[in-house]
Design an enzyme around this catalytic site. Structure first.
Site, PDB file in Angstrom:
ATOM      1  N   LYS A   1       0.826  -1.216   0.000  1.00 48.57           N
ATOM      2  CA  LYS A   1       0.000   0.000   0.000  1.00 48.57           C
ATOM      3  C   LYS A   1       0.855   1.259   0.000  1.00 48.57           C
ATOM      4  CE  LYS A   1      -2.756   2.670   3.333  1.00 48.57           C
ATOM      5  NZ  LYS A   1      -1.709   3.533   3.912  1.00 48.57           N
ATOM      6  N   ASN A   2       1.821   1.320   0.905  1.00 45.86           N
ATOM      7  CA  ASN A   2       2.593   2.556   1.053  1.00 45.86           C
ATOM      8  C   ASN A   2       3.508   2.812  -0.133  1.00 45.86           C
ATOM      9  OD1 ASN A   2       1.391   3.195   3.503  1.00 45.86           O
ATOM     10  ND2 ASN A   2       2.930   2.111   4.710  1.00 45.86           N
TER      11      ASN A   2
ATOM     12  N   ARG B   1      -3.553  11.276   3.623  1.00 40.91           N
ATOM     13  CA  ARG B   1      -2.300  11.990   3.835  1.00 40.91           C
ATOM     14  C   ARG B   1      -1.338  11.824   2.666  1.00 40.91           C
ATOM     15  NH1 ARG B   1       0.662  14.701   7.156  1.00 40.91           N
ATOM     16  NH2 ARG B   1       2.917  14.572   6.941  1.00 40.91           N
TER      17      ARG B   1
ATOM     18  N   CYS C   1      -5.519   8.864   8.911  1.00 48.76           N
ATOM     19  CA  CYS C   1      -5.772   8.416  10.287  1.00 48.76           C
ATOM     20  C   CYS C   1      -5.257   9.452  11.280  1.00 48.76           C
ATOM     21  CB  CYS C   1      -5.074   7.082  10.553  1.00 48.76           C
ATOM     22  SG  CYS C   1      -5.838   5.663   9.741  1.00 48.76           S
TER      23      CYS C   1
ATOM     24  N   ARG D   1       2.049  14.595  12.527  1.00 48.80           N
ATOM     25  CA  ARG D   1       2.690  14.371  11.240  1.00 48.80           C
ATOM     26  C   ARG D   1       2.772  15.664  10.422  1.00 48.80           C
ATOM     27  NH1 ARG D   1       0.347   8.674   9.025  1.00 48.80           N
ATOM     28  NH2 ARG D   1      -1.612   9.788   8.833  1.00 48.80           N
ATOM     29  N   PRO D   2       3.479  16.677  10.914  1.00 54.06           N
ATOM     30  CA  PRO D   2       3.511  17.970  10.226  1.00 54.06           C
ATOM     31  C   PRO D   2       4.232  17.887   8.895  1.00 54.06           C
ATOM     32  CG  PRO D   2       5.144  17.900  11.974  1.00 54.06           C
ATOM     33  CD  PRO D   2       4.335  16.642  12.107  1.00 54.06           C
TER      34      PRO D   2
ATOM     35  N   ASP E   1       3.717   0.526  12.230  1.00 53.45           N
ATOM     36  CA  ASP E   1       2.534  -0.058  11.607  1.00 53.45           C
ATOM     37  C   ASP E   1       2.241  -1.477  12.087  1.00 53.45           C
ATOM     38  OD1 ASP E   1       1.888   2.180  10.190  1.00 53.45           O
ATOM     39  OD2 ASP E   1       2.618   1.463   8.256  1.00 53.45           O
TER      40      ASP E   1
ATOM     41  N   ARG F   1      -8.967   0.745   3.954  1.00 49.37           N
ATOM     42  CA  ARG F   1      -7.942   1.648   3.415  1.00 49.37           C
ATOM     43  C   ARG F   1      -6.635   0.927   3.147  1.00 49.37           C
ATOM     44  NH1 ARG F   1      -6.114   5.281   7.072  1.00 49.37           N
ATOM     45  NH2 ARG F   1      -4.878   6.087   5.344  1.00 49.37           N
TER      46      ARG F   1
END
Length: 465
Positions: A45-46, A115, A139, A144-145, A332, A424
């Site tokens: 996925k990532n 994101r 999520c 997570r800036p 994760d 997701r």
């Protein structure tokens, strides 16, 4: 390829998504079944999300193979379509043509849900010299800036302004191209590393990213870009060097297997005392997870170059886990391992150092009989002999998988709400577990209520993804 389909709606990649007013589905899991068999691991996925976005860098056709069918993949595809990109899909193959990008502004209603869609700022800035991307969603597991992304782009010659929830960026002057730069990341952020790597592929000159993320997905992105003619070296180490090129060319590339999905099935075998195998995998991507399983008392053996088999043990013992950037233990997999440690004899300590809000699954596991206490970013777990089925709520993507695992191990029936998180990130998870002999079923919430005494949980944990 006459059977290919233009991706303009959800239906092209996944079944129609339910409207907010529709009867939400819940997953009913009956524990106690032994699992057996082989499971096919989907594409990562990532990796898929960032590689699809990276295709924006190329003005020719790109083909991606091993693309998982996920809600997040659909959303990133919708974002590209909104920018003028043509997508065609057949099974797990996605053909992308970004030869004509008609817009440099990504739509808020799509980006706010995902994101990873913020990654588009790098390719858009590199290709068009300007980009307008909303601040990202996803999520709610931490802040997570995007400061690391922005600072790196500024060092490469971009003017970046954040106003009214939008990030507006354009290349300074009339050169039209970003310029190579030396960038040090205060934290080895995967997202920032990938955004800046993509931006640098078409920049003028050499870019050096120091303290870069080393995750396999970063390496996959570098390999994909290099297959299009980019010049990236050092991916997988803490220093990545990108020599900018003027253009990229067509490619045909296969996405790596999903290491998180593979590790989730390893834990599934361990928590249900079941022997199962899985492929394809890249075993070295799973080193940290396999080491912790061995600490707990579970054996994992390699069969061939890309297959793993989990050999369970009925004598699970406690261990400590600290999440860290790769090659450390992956955040994760923290929730899934916590479900396993809840049934491991002794006291375990889990420290979450990557995201500050990623222990929200603890109350749900405790609802099932786990004995877990939280203090700041630490969870103290005292192993219990058994878990019992209960109504629970998935609080984020990986927490949803942890609750499925706990439900498979528990006595009785577990009913899980918040399945939009699960959809997701896991392709056909229920079908894969059914193929291994698990007993679970997705039903409308109204059916679950009608069939038994289940009532929906009124919980702040039911958050949007």
């Amino acid at each position: 390829m006459s059977e290919d389909k233009l991706i303009t709606t959800h239906q092209a990649l996944i079944p129609t998504l339910p409207s907010p007013d529709a009867d939400p589905a819940v997953l009913q899991v009956w524990g106690g079944s032994s699992l057996q068999g082989h499971v096919k691991i989907s594409g990562a996925k990532n990796s898929a999300l960032v590689l699809i976005t990276a295709a924006l860098l190329c003005s020719e056709d790109c083909r991606l193979r091993n693309v998982p069918s996920l809600v997040d993949v659909t959303r990133i595809g919708q974002i590209l379509v909104s920018l003028g990109v043509k997508l065609k899909q057949q099974d797990d193959i996605l053909n992308i043509n970004a030869s004509t990008i008609s817009k440099s502004k990504a739509p808020y209603e799509l980006v706010s849900q995902l994101r990873a869609s913020f990654f588009a700022i790098g390719p858009l800035l590199a290709r068009l010299g300007s980009a307008c991307v909303p601040l990202p969603g996803g999520c709610t597991i931490g802040a997570r800036p995007v400061a690391l992304h922005v600072r790196g782009l500024q060092l490469m010659g971009a003017d970046v302004q954040i106003e009214h929830g939008m990030v507006n960026a354009h290349v300074r002057g009339n050169r039209g191209r970003l310029q190579g730069a030396k960038i040090y990341l205060d934290y080895p952020s995967v997202g920032a590393t990938e955004t800046l790597m993509m931006a640098a592929t078409l920049a003028q000159g050499e870019t050096i990213i120091e303290n870069a993320a080393q995750e396999p997905e970063v390496v996959d992105l570098a390999n994909f870009c290099n297959s299009m003619g980019a010049k990236i070296r050092g991916a997988g180490t803490n220093t990545i060097v990108i020599s900018g090129v003027s253009r990229l060319h067509s490619t045909d590339y296969s996405i790596i297997p999903d290491r998180v999905e593979a590790a989730t099935f390893l834990v599934a075998g361990a928590i249900t005392y079941s022997e199962i195998s899985m492929s394809p995998v890249v075993p070295e991507h799973l080193t940290a997870a396999i080491a912790k399983l061995q600490d707990i008392g579970v054996q994992v053996v390699t069969e061939g170059s890309d297959c793993l088999r989990v050999i369970p043990s009925h004598n699970l013992v406690a261990t400590d886990i600290e999440t860290l950037p790769y090659p450390g233990f992956p955040t994760d997999m923290q929730a899934q391992f916590m479900a396993l440690l809840a049934l491991s004899e002794g006291n375990s300590l889990v420290s979450e150092t990557v995201f500050e809000n990623r222990l929200r699954h603890v109350p749900e596991l405790n609802r099932m009989g786990a004995d877990i206490r939280v203090k700041n970013n630490h969870a103290i777990i005292r192993g219990v002999p058994l878990l019992t089925g209960a109504p629970v709520v998935a609080t984020d993507l990986r927490a949803s998988a942890a609750l499925v695992l706990a439900g498979l191990a528990a006595q009785g029936k577990t009913t899980i709400q918040g399945l939009h998180h699960l959809d997701r990130g896991y392709e056909n998870l229920e079908a894969k577990f059914l193929g291994l002999g698990a007993k679970l079923e997705r039903v409308p919430q109204s059916v679950a209520i009608a069939n038994d005494a289940f009532s929906p949980i009124n919980s702040d944990a039911l958050i949007s993804s």
